[in-house]
Design a protein around this motif. Sequence first.
Motif, PDB file in Angstrom:
ATOM      1  N   TYR A 122       5.004  -0.523 -19.132  1.00 25.25           N
ATOM      2  CA  TYR A 122       3.727  -0.466 -19.481  1.00 25.25           C
ATOM      3  C   TYR A 122       3.374   0.352 -20.617  1.00 25.25           C
ATOM      4  CZ  TYR A 122       3.640  -2.233 -14.689  1.00 25.25           C
ATOM      5  OH  TYR A 122       3.833  -3.091 -13.419  1.00 25.25           O
ATOM      6  N   PRO A 123       3.734  -0.036 -21.842  1.00 24.76           N
ATOM      7  CA  PRO A 123       3.691   0.828 -23.025  1.00 24.76           C
ATOM      8  C   PRO A 123       2.144   1.149 -23.169  1.00 24.76           C
ATOM      9  CG  PRO A 123       4.280  -1.128 -23.593  1.00 24.76           C
ATOM     10  CD  PRO A 123       4.131  -1.396 -22.158  1.00 24.76           C
ATOM     11  N   LEU A 124       1.400   0.415 -23.185  1.00 26.49           N
ATOM     12  CA  LEU A 124      -0.121   0.273 -23.488  1.00 26.49           C
ATOM     13  C   LEU A 124      -0.798   1.620 -22.525  1.00 26.49           C
ATOM     14  CD1 LEU A 124      -2.566  -0.173 -25.196  1.00 26.49           C
ATOM     15  CD2 LEU A 124      -3.177  -1.881 -23.661  1.00 26.49           C
ATOM     16  N   ARG A 125      -0.867   1.605 -21.147  1.00 32.06           N
ATOM     17  CA  ARG A 125      -0.981   2.407 -20.263  1.00 32.06           C
ATOM     18  C   ARG A 125      -0.259   3.923 -20.450  1.00 32.06           C
ATOM     19  NH1 ARG A 125       0.377   1.365 -14.106  1.00 32.06           N
ATOM     20  NH2 ARG A 125      -0.861  -0.451 -14.736  1.00 32.06           N
ATOM     21  N   ALA A 126       0.936   3.868 -21.022  1.00 31.18           N
ATOM     22  CA  ALA A 126       1.652   5.293 -21.229  1.00 31.18           C
ATOM     23  C   ALA A 126       0.970   5.840 -22.264  1.00 31.18           C
ATOM     24  CB  ALA A 126       3.207   4.972 -21.169  1.00 31.18           C
ATOM     25  N   THR A 127       0.583   4.903 -23.493  1.00 31.85           N
ATOM     26  CA  THR A 127       0.014   5.499 -24.686  1.00 31.85           C
ATOM     27  C   THR A 127      -1.329   5.951 -24.324  1.00 31.85           C
ATOM     28  OG1 THR A 127       1.062   3.747 -25.943  1.00 31.85           O
ATOM     29  CG2 THR A 127      -0.589   4.845 -27.107  1.00 31.85           C
ATOM     30  N   VAL A 128      -1.999   5.414 -23.629  1.00 29.61           N
ATOM     31  CA  VAL A 128      -3.433   5.660 -22.925  1.00 29.61           C
ATOM     32  C   VAL A 128      -3.198   7.398 -22.460  1.00 29.61           C
ATOM     33  CG1 VAL A 128      -5.333   5.496 -21.724  1.00 29.61           C
ATOM     34  CG2 VAL A 128      -4.531   3.522 -23.026  1.00 29.61           C
ATOM     35  N   TYR A 129      -2.342   7.525 -21.480  1.00 30.44           N
ATOM     36  CA  TYR A 129      -2.034   8.527 -20.417  1.00 30.44           C
ATOM     37  C   TYR A 129      -1.599   9.604 -21.433  1.00 30.44           C
ATOM     38  CZ  TYR A 129      -2.460   5.904 -16.143  1.00 30.44           C
ATOM     39  OH  TYR A 129      -2.936   5.300 -15.095  1.00 30.44           O
ATOM     40  N   ILE A 130      -0.727   9.527 -22.519  1.00 28.87           N
ATOM     41  CA  ILE A 130      -0.177  10.401 -23.218  1.00 28.87           C
ATOM     42  C   ILE A 130      -1.238  10.969 -23.998  1.00 28.87           C
ATOM     43  CG2 ILE A 130       1.489  10.899 -25.069  1.00 28.87           C
ATOM     44  CD1 ILE A 130       3.378   9.122 -23.621  1.00 28.87           C
ATOM     45  N   THR A 131      -2.005  10.019 -24.729  1.00 23.58           N
ATOM     46  CA  THR A 131      -3.138  10.369 -25.643  1.00 23.58           C
ATOM     47  C   THR A 131      -4.147  11.239 -25.029  1.00 23.58           C
ATOM     48  OG1 THR A 131      -2.629   8.342 -26.949  1.00 23.58           O
ATOM     49  CG2 THR A 131      -4.915   9.542 -27.390  1.00 23.58           C
ATOM     50  N   THR A 132      -4.684  10.760 -23.863  1.00 22.40           N
ATOM     51  CA  THR A 132      -5.723  11.715 -23.262  1.00 22.40           C
ATOM     52  C   THR A 132      -5.159  12.867 -22.682  1.00 22.40           C
ATOM     53  OG1 THR A 132      -6.290   9.502 -21.912  1.00 22.40           O
ATOM     54  CG2 THR A 132      -6.974  11.495 -20.691  1.00 22.40           C
ATOM     55  N   LEU A 133      -3.751  13.191 -22.292  1.00 22.76           N
ATOM     56  CA  LEU A 133      -3.371  14.254 -22.128  1.00 22.76           C
ATOM     57  C   LEU A 133      -3.023  15.390 -23.011  1.00 22.76           C
ATOM     58  CD1 LEU A 133      -1.975  16.052 -19.527  1.00 22.76           C
ATOM     59  CD2 LEU A 133       0.335  15.056 -20.381  1.00 22.76           C
ATOM     60  N   THR A 134      -2.648  14.711 -24.268  1.00 23.64           N
ATOM     61  CA  THR A 134      -2.697  15.333 -25.627  1.00 23.64           C
ATOM     62  C   THR A 134      -4.028  15.961 -26.195  1.00 23.64           C
ATOM     63  OG1 THR A 134      -0.611  14.132 -26.151  1.00 23.64           O
ATOM     64  CG2 THR A 134      -1.825  15.397 -27.981  1.00 23.64           C
ATOM     65  N   CYS A 135      -4.886  15.025 -25.844  1.00 24.38           N
ATOM     66  CA  CYS A 135      -6.330  15.469 -26.200  1.00 24.38           C
ATOM     67  C   CYS A 135      -6.859  16.739 -25.211  1.00 24.38           C
ATOM     68  CB  CYS A 135      -7.463  14.218 -26.510  1.00 24.38           C
ATOM     69  SG  CYS A 135      -6.736  13.173 -27.941  1.00 24.38           S
ATOM     70  N   ALA A 136      -6.648  16.240 -24.102  1.00 25.12           N
ATOM     71  CA  ALA A 136      -7.118  17.616 -23.060  1.00 25.12           C
ATOM     72  C   ALA A 136      -6.529  18.867 -23.148  1.00 25.12           C
ATOM     73  CB  ALA A 136      -6.888  16.994 -21.764  1.00 25.12           C
ATOM     74  N   THR A 137      -5.087  18.620 -23.545  1.00 27.69           N
ATOM     75  CA  THR A 137      -4.347  20.073 -23.897  1.00 27.69           C
ATOM     76  C   THR A 137      -4.985  20.762 -25.223  1.00 27.69           C
ATOM     77  OG1 THR A 137      -2.576  18.948 -22.763  1.00 27.69           O
ATOM     78  CG2 THR A 137      -2.178  21.040 -24.112  1.00 27.69           C
ATOM     79  N   TYR A 138      -5.223  19.844 -26.057  1.00 28.12           N
ATOM     80  CA  TYR A 138      -5.581  20.363 -27.531  1.00 28.12           C
ATOM     81  C   TYR A 138      -7.051  21.290 -27.127  1.00 28.12           C
ATOM     82  CZ  TYR A 138      -7.193  20.931 -32.173  1.00 28.12           C
ATOM     83  OH  TYR A 138      -7.659  21.534 -33.285  1.00 28.12           O
ATOM     84  N   ALA A 139      -7.799  20.450 -26.393  1.00 29.04           N
ATOM     85  CA  ALA A 139      -9.379  20.735 -26.192  1.00 29.04           C
ATOM     86  C   ALA A 139      -9.200  21.893 -25.233  1.00 29.04           C
ATOM     87  CB  ALA A 139     -10.152  19.834 -25.671  1.00 29.04           C
ATOM     88  N   TRP A 140      -8.313  22.142 -24.383  1.00 26.55           N
ATOM     89  CA  TRP A 140      -7.900  23.305 -23.519  1.00 26.55           C
ATOM     90  C   TRP A 140      -7.593  24.399 -24.429  1.00 26.55           C
ATOM     91  CZ3 TRP A 140      -3.114  25.709 -22.649  1.00 26.55           C
ATOM     92  CH2 TRP A 140      -3.398  26.869 -21.573  1.00 26.55           C
ATOM     93  N   SER A 141      -6.857  24.459 -25.336  1.00 24.38           N
ATOM     94  CA  SER A 141      -6.281  25.430 -26.067  1.00 24.38           C
ATOM     95  C   SER A 141      -7.442  25.882 -27.176  1.00 24.38           C
ATOM     96  CB  SER A 141      -5.125  24.836 -27.079  1.00 24.38           C
ATOM     97  OG  SER A 141      -5.459  24.135 -28.129  1.00 24.38           O
ATOM     98  N   LYS A 142      -8.390  24.930 -27.417  1.00 25.87           N
ATOM     99  CA  LYS A 142      -9.376  25.334 -28.370  1.00 25.87           C
ATOM    100  C   LYS A 142     -10.736  25.790 -27.633  1.00 25.87           C
ATOM    101  CE  LYS A 142      -7.332  24.844 -32.310  1.00 25.87           C
ATOM    102  NZ  LYS A 142      -7.505  25.566 -33.483  1.00 25.87           N
ATOM    103  N   ASN A 143     -10.769  25.914 -26.390  1.00 30.18           N
ATOM    104  CA  ASN A 143     -11.970  26.120 -25.403  1.00 30.18           C
ATOM    105  C   ASN A 143     -12.380  27.609 -25.829  1.00 30.18           C
ATOM    106  OD1 ASN A 143     -13.933  26.189 -23.492  1.00 30.18           O
ATOM    107  ND2 ASN A 143     -12.539  26.472 -21.992  1.00 30.18           N
ATOM    108  N   PRO A 144     -13.544  27.503 -26.386  1.00 25.89           N
ATOM    109  CA  PRO A 144     -14.157  29.166 -26.554  1.00 25.89           C
ATOM    110  C   PRO A 144     -14.308  29.871 -25.106  1.00 25.89           C
ATOM    111  CG  PRO A 144     -15.705  27.488 -27.091  1.00 25.89           C
ATOM    112  CD  PRO A 144     -14.617  26.855 -26.644  1.00 25.89           C
ATOM    113  N   ASP A 145     -14.246  31.186 -25.415  1.00 22.27           N
ATOM    114  CA  ASP A 145     -14.540  32.116 -24.426  1.00 22.27           C
ATOM    115  C   ASP A 145     -15.748  32.853 -24.689  1.00 22.27           C
ATOM    116  OD1 ASP A 145     -13.460  33.831 -26.354  1.00 22.27           O
ATOM    117  OD2 ASP A 145     -11.742  34.346 -24.889  1.00 22.27           O
ATOM    118  N   GLU A 146     -16.062  33.712 -23.761  1.00 17.42           N
ATOM    119  CA  GLU A 146     -17.408  34.786 -23.726  1.00 17.42           C
ATOM    120  C   GLU A 146     -17.156  35.718 -24.921  1.00 17.42           C
ATOM    121  OE1 GLU A 146     -20.026  36.978 -20.334  1.00 17.42           O
ATOM    122  OE2 GLU A 146     -18.062  35.858 -20.053  1.00 17.42           O
ATOM    123  N   ASN A 147     -15.993  36.123 -25.091  1.00 15.52           N
ATOM    124  CA  ASN A 147     -15.921  36.982 -26.374  1.00 15.52           C
ATOM    125  C   ASN A 147     -15.967  36.271 -27.859  1.00 15.52           C
ATOM    126  OD1 ASN A 147     -15.079  39.143 -25.019  1.00 15.52           O
ATOM    127  ND2 ASN A 147     -12.948  38.775 -25.055  1.00 15.52           N
TER     128      ASN A 147
END
Length: 200
Positions: A58-83
Motif C-alpha cells: 500500500y504505497p499511497l497509505r505508506a506515503t501519507v503515514y510517512i509524510t504525517t509523521l515527518t511533518c509532526a516531527t518537524y512541528a515538534w522540533s519547532k514548537n516554541p516554549d515559554e522562554n
Amino acid sequence: MAASIRRIREAVSLAKITQKLPDRLKTGAFAKAGNYVHGLGVDYKNAVKDIFIDAKNYPLRATVYITTLTCATYAWSKNPDENNFDKSLLDASNDLVLLSDAVRNPDSEAFIRRVTVLRNEGVLRRMNLLVGSVMWWDNYDKDVAMYDAQCDHLKVKWRNFQERILDVGFHGRWWYLNKAMEDYDINYKEWEGREAEPMK
C-alpha cells in the motif's frame, strides 16, 4: 561479500550450538528473562517486517503515514516554549518603547501591555500540544496557596478556556503576538477627524 556474510552466519549458528549454558541458568529467573527478551526481539522483528510489507503493498497509505509523521516531527522540533515567548514579548516591548506616542499603534501597545501585566502577575501558563503551544492566563500565580487557587471546582473550566487564550505558538512563532505587532509604528488614530487635503 555475500559469501563472507554467509560464513559469519554459519559461525554464529555453530557457536550457538556448541556453546552450552550452565544448568542453573536454564531455569528460574534467568530463563524467564531470556525468554521474555527473546520474545520481545521476535515481536519487534516481525513488526518491522510487517511495516515494510505493508509499505510495499500500500504505497499511497505508506506515503501519507510517512509524510504525517515527518511533518509532526518537524512541528515538534519547532514548537516554541515559554522562554521563546518571553523573548518575543521582550523584543516587541522594546520595539514599542523606541517609538514616540504620536506614531505608536495603540492596538499593539494595548496587547503588549496586557500580556506584560499578566506575565508580571505570574498567571501566564503554557499548554504544550507537542506540535504547538497555547499561552493562556490563569486566575492565580502558581505559588499562591489560598483555597481559591487550590480548589479544583474554582479552576478555569474547559468551556471558558477559549476566552483565556492569549497566543498560539506554532513553527517557532507566536502568531497573535506577530499579528499584534504588524504596523506597530503606524498610529491610525493620528488621522482620525482630519479631512484629506486635496492634491495640487
